[in-house]
Design a protein around this motif. Structure first.
Motif, PDB file in Angstrom:
ATOM      1  N   VAL A   1       0.838  -1.197   0.000  1.00 36.54           N
ATOM      2  CA  VAL A   1       0.000   0.000   0.000  1.00 36.54           C
ATOM      3  C   VAL A   1       0.874   1.248   0.000  1.00 36.54           C
ATOM      4  O   VAL A   1       0.650   2.175  -0.787  1.00 36.54           O
ATOM      5  CB  VAL A   1      -0.960  -0.001   1.212  1.00 36.54           C
ATOM      6  N   ASP A   2       1.873   1.276   0.862  1.00 39.03           N
ATOM      7  CA  ASP A   2       2.757   2.444   0.933  1.00 39.03           C
ATOM      8  C   ASP A   2       3.480   2.685  -0.389  1.00 39.03           C
ATOM      9  O   ASP A   2       3.567   3.822  -0.861  1.00 39.03           O
ATOM     10  CB  ASP A   2       3.772   2.290   2.067  1.00 39.03           C
ATOM     11  N   GLU A   3       3.985   1.617  -0.991  1.00 34.87           N
ATOM     12  CA  GLU A   3       4.691   1.759  -2.268  1.00 34.87           C
ATOM     13  C   GLU A   3       3.768   2.248  -3.366  1.00 34.87           C
ATOM     14  O   GLU A   3       4.123   3.122  -4.152  1.00 34.87           O
ATOM     15  CB  GLU A   3       5.323   0.432  -2.696  1.00 34.87           C
ATOM     16  N   LEU A   4       2.570   1.678  -3.422  1.00 34.38           N
ATOM     17  CA  LEU A   4       1.631   2.079  -4.460  1.00 34.38           C
ATOM     18  C   LEU A   4       1.163   3.521  -4.267  1.00 34.38           C
ATOM     19  O   LEU A   4       1.072   4.290  -5.221  1.00 34.38           O
ATOM     20  CB  LEU A   4       0.438   1.129  -4.502  1.00 34.38           C
ATOM     21  N   GLU A   5       0.906   3.902  -3.037  1.00 37.69           N
ATOM     22  CA  GLU A   5       0.496   5.285  -2.752  1.00 37.69           C
ATOM     23  C   GLU A   5       1.602   6.275  -3.152  1.00 37.69           C
ATOM     24  O   GLU A   5       1.327   7.321  -3.722  1.00 37.69           O
ATOM     25  CB  GLU A   5       0.157   5.454  -1.266  1.00 37.69           C
ATOM     26  N   HIS A   6       2.830   5.928  -2.845  1.00 37.67           N
ATOM     27  CA  HIS A   6       3.961   6.795  -3.201  1.00 37.67           C
ATOM     28  C   HIS A   6       4.074   6.940  -4.719  1.00 37.67           C
ATOM     29  O   HIS A   6       4.216   8.051  -5.239  1.00 37.67           O
ATOM     30  CB  HIS A   6       5.262   6.234  -2.613  1.00 37.67           C
ATOM     31  N   GLU A   7       4.007   5.822  -5.422  1.00 32.57           N
ATOM     32  CA  GLU A   7       4.130   5.854  -6.885  1.00 32.57           C
ATOM     33  C   GLU A   7       2.929   6.560  -7.509  1.00 32.57           C
ATOM     34  O   GLU A   7       3.074   7.305  -8.479  1.00 32.57           O
ATOM     35  CB  GLU A   7       4.273   4.440  -7.442  1.00 32.57           C
TER      36      GLU A   7
END
Length: 96
Positions: free
Chosen positions: A7-13
């Motif tokens: 979730v964190d990676e996708l939100e950042h990207e």
């Protein structure tokens, strides 16, 4: 990797791509995150104790799919904005 990490990676990207869309970078990112996410989903899909987490992973995959369609050239519509907001809300509700 835990669902929170995905979730964190996708939100950042997602935030990065909203500022400066780059489909090639998105594809590279997708290759990096999708295989582990699918593997993770396969591991937990039959675990009754992780039913909510599995649903959040499905939402996460749908969120990725919606944004991929947008980057391919789909117009920014109220439907897209609403759908992404709903998915993000459901994901955060489960993982927080």
């Amino acid at each position: 990797m835990k669902l929170r990490d995905y979730v964190d990676e996708l939100e950042h990207e997602y935030a990065k791509q909203l500022k400066a869309p780059n489909y090639d970078e998105w594809v590279s990112f997708s290759v990096k995150i999708n295989r582990p996410l699918r593997k993770y989903m396969d591991e937990i899909k039959n675990d009754k104790g992780k039913k909510e987490e599995n649903q959040a992973a499905i939402y996460e995959f749908q969120f990725w799919n919606e944004f991929t369609s947008k980057l391919r050239g789909d117009p920014l519509t109220n439907r897209f904005v609403k759908r992404v907001a709903e998915l993000r809300f459901e994901i955060k509700k489960v993982i927080s």
